[in-house]
Design an enzyme around this catalytic site. Structure first.
Site, mmCIF file in Angstrom:
data_model
loop_
_atom_site.group_PDB
_atom_site.id
_atom_site.type_symbol
_atom_site.label_atom_id
_atom_site.label_comp_id
_atom_site.label_asym_id
_atom_site.label_seq_id
_atom_site.Cartn_x
_atom_site.Cartn_y
_atom_site.Cartn_z
ATOM 1 N N ASP A 105 0.887 -1.183 -0.103
ATOM 2 C CA ASP A 105 0.039 0.128 -0.067
ATOM 3 C C ASP A 105 0.792 1.385 -0.015
ATOM 4 O OD1 ASP A 105 -2.329 -1.591 0.004
ATOM 5 O OD2 ASP A 105 -2.450 -1.539 2.217
ATOM 6 N N CYS A 106 2.085 1.167 0.736
ATOM 7 C CA CYS A 106 2.773 2.419 0.862
ATOM 8 C C CYS A 106 4.044 2.357 -0.237
ATOM 9 C CB CYS A 106 3.389 2.513 2.144
ATOM 10 S SG CYS A 106 4.038 1.005 2.970
ATOM 11 N N TYR A 107 4.265 1.436 -0.734
ATOM 12 C CA TYR A 107 5.192 1.216 -2.111
ATOM 13 C C TYR A 107 4.724 0.488 -3.225
ATOM 14 C CZ TYR A 107 8.938 2.860 1.165
ATOM 15 O OH TYR A 107 9.694 3.665 2.132
#
Ligand code: SF4
Ligand code: SF4
Lengths: 136, 405
Positions: B139-141
């Site tokens: 989700d963040c990368y």
């Protein structure tokens, strides 16, 4: 490792009738292919041939030829040292069959004596930074 | 008489320092005697330039838009696999890494034309390098693929780091078998056809400070053309190796772990090398200054090739089988003369370490110090010494039992 190289042999008159090629086959297990030859009894001659066999036999055969007095030359290929790449380590010293590399005892610089090179190509892959180049 | 590092540094600052290299010091001590020479000389510089496996670099490439985490994915630099198991954009590569499609020794002896050492040389010489990476996305990368050119100038940090460099001394390799062997010490001809060695001998850093009295953690040094530091002792550090009466080890002995800013370094001193039939590596230039604090330290630096000995090892049997046997001992003076004798046999020698480049390094370091641009450091902690009893143990092989159902 098997090698196969084209070389030019210059025979002085006294050697023209010696069974040199026979010895290369019999004593050094080498195969050869004559590409061009001009040999007349009692005068100088030359042979262009492709010599093949194992690396060790090849080196021994070349040493034998050099000792008999036959002059050995590379064919249309030129071994050059890329001076920017050479680090003067000396790894080539014991690889060259004709002693074309020498160390200056004072500066420890590794000298490449081009005249002694017979373009056997041993040093090309033995030089760690790949400073020795074969230019055709 | 003795001096402190602070006194030497103030002489460096005022341009009054006396620096000589580890070759020049030999004659000076011979002619003027130890005590006069010790009062005159402030620093002796050393040098070495040779293939040093266990060298590597790491760098940070900066975050892409959208972000990718390289960790736990696969990353290649010019097709050579890099290690990314640290964090999202930190990449590490070692000197001996090879492209996955390199034929290795399938046709023996392999060429090993391009590997990690060559990537390091290309990066340091300012060439663009291809970085190709795949990852799994979070989700963040979210990004899963990255194919980009990178250049040393745009990297956030680029750092040289070695697990082991600067072996104090090294084996001489010979071959008693009937066939040519291809090793990390070069091509070794059958039936004792040649002997390969790899040390700068009397110029080599740790041979000039055999008990590590001035060289330790934090020592500032010449590394790859820039400034570096000793970060720790190297792996396989074995200071308890046998020594001659002058204190100099006759076997591998000490090693150093080095680090420094790659952006200051240059390709003349970090050179990718190909060892036929063996693999790729990196030629590394290192020079360490030795502060002449007293006569004892000066005496160590005046060591000559005649007084440094090493073991001749058979690389066709003893080395591959990890046996302790040696065929004999020889001095660097003999090695440099072009032939050594082993029993009745005289064996031509060749070197992998460049003495000429080692001398050049010792002279560059001399200039840096004489011109006031390089101050000496006292170690912040010592590296384990001869009294530590530390030596390299072989692997304790404990076969794994697996049930095959
Ligand atoms: S092996 Fe290569 S780099 Fe080393 S001295 Fe010979 S030509 Fe130069
Ligand atoms: S090619 Fe290299 S090894 Fe062969 S003779 Fe010439 S210099 Fe010597």
């Amino acid at each position: 490792m098997k090698v196969s190289r084209k070389i030019v042999l210059h025979f002085p008159a006294r050697l023209v009738e010696e069974p040199i090629a026979y010895r290369l086959v019999k004593d050094y297990n080498l195969q050869f292919n004559i590409l061009k030859a001009s040999i007349i009894p009692d005068s100088e001659g030359f042979v262009v041939l492709e010599l093949s066999g194992s690396q060790e036999d090849y080196d021994r055969g070349i040493r034998f030829l050099a000792k008999t007095g036959v002059k050995i030359e590379a064919l249309s290929q030129n071994v050059v040292r890329n001076e920017d790449k050479c680090t003067h380590c000396g790894a080539c010293l014991t690889i060259c069959p004709t002693g074309a590399f020498e160390v200056d005892p004072i500066t420890r610089e590794v000298l490449f004596v081009h005249d002694r090179c017979i373009a056997c190509a041993n040093c090309i892959k033995a030089c760690p930074p790949r400073a020795m180049e074969l230019h055709f | 008489m003795s001096k402190t590092i602070e006194e030497i540094n103030s002489k460096i600052r005022s341009g009054k320092v006396v620096v000589v290299n580890a070759e020049e010091v030999i004659d000076i001590v011979r002619h003027r005697g130890l005590s006069q020479a010790a009062s005159e000389i402030d620093v002796v510089t050393t040098g070495t330039f040779a293939p040093m496996c266990s060298s590597g670099i790491y760098f940070n490439i900066g975050h892409s838009k959208p972000r990718i985490k390289l960790e736990a994915g696969k990353t290649y630099l010019n097709d050579v696999p890099a290690y990314t198991g640290f964090a999202a954009t930190d990449v590490m590569i070692g000197a001996t890494a090879l492209p996955e499609d390199d034929p290795r020794n399938k046709i023996h002896p392999g060429d090993f034309n391009y590997g990690g050492g060559h990537v390091i040389e290309d990066l340091v010489s300012g060439k663009d390098i291809t970085l190709s990476a795949t990852s799994y996305g979070t989700d963040c990368y979210p990004r899963k693929k990255l194919d980009t050119l990178i250049n040393i100038q745009s990297l956030n940090e680029a750092v040289f780091f070695s697990l082991r460099n600067c072996y104090q001394n090294y084996n001489v390799a010979v071959n008693t078998s009937d066939k040519t062997i291809y090793t990390y010490l070069g091509i070794i001809k059958p039936r004792l056809g040649n002997a390969m060695y790899c040390s700068a001998g009397q110029l080599s850093p740790l041979l000039n400070d055999p008990y590590y009295k001035t060289i330790g953690i934090g020592t500032r040094l010449f590394l790859g053309g820039g400034t570096g530091y000793i970060s720790w002792h190297g792996t396989q550090h074995s200071p308890s190796a046998p020594r001659t009466d002058n204190g100099v080890p006759k076997r591998g002995a000490a090693t150093l772990s080095l680090t420094g800013d790659l952006k200051q370094m240059n390709a003349r001193w970090l050179r990718g090398v190909s060892m036929q039939g063996y693999g790729a590596s990196l030629g590394v230039g290192v020079g360490i200054p030795i502060p002449i604090l007293n006569e004892e330290i000066l005496e160590y630096t005046a060591i000559t090739d005649e007084d440094i000995f090493t073991a001749v090892v058979d690389y066709s049997t003893a080395f591959p089988n990890n046996l302790p046997d040696i065929l004999g001992e020889t001095s660097y003076a003999q090695l440099k003369s072009g032939t050594i004798r082993l029993g009745s046999k005289s064996i031509p020698t060749a070197s992998l370490s460049s003495y000429r480049r080692a001398l050049e390094i010792s002279n560059i370091l001399k200039d840096w110090i004489a011109s006031g641009n390089f101050l000496l450091t006292a170690p912040v902690a010592p590296i384990p010494g001869a009294e530590s009893g530390q030596s390299t143990r072989p692997l304790n092989y404990r076969p794994v039992e697996r049930n095959n159902c």
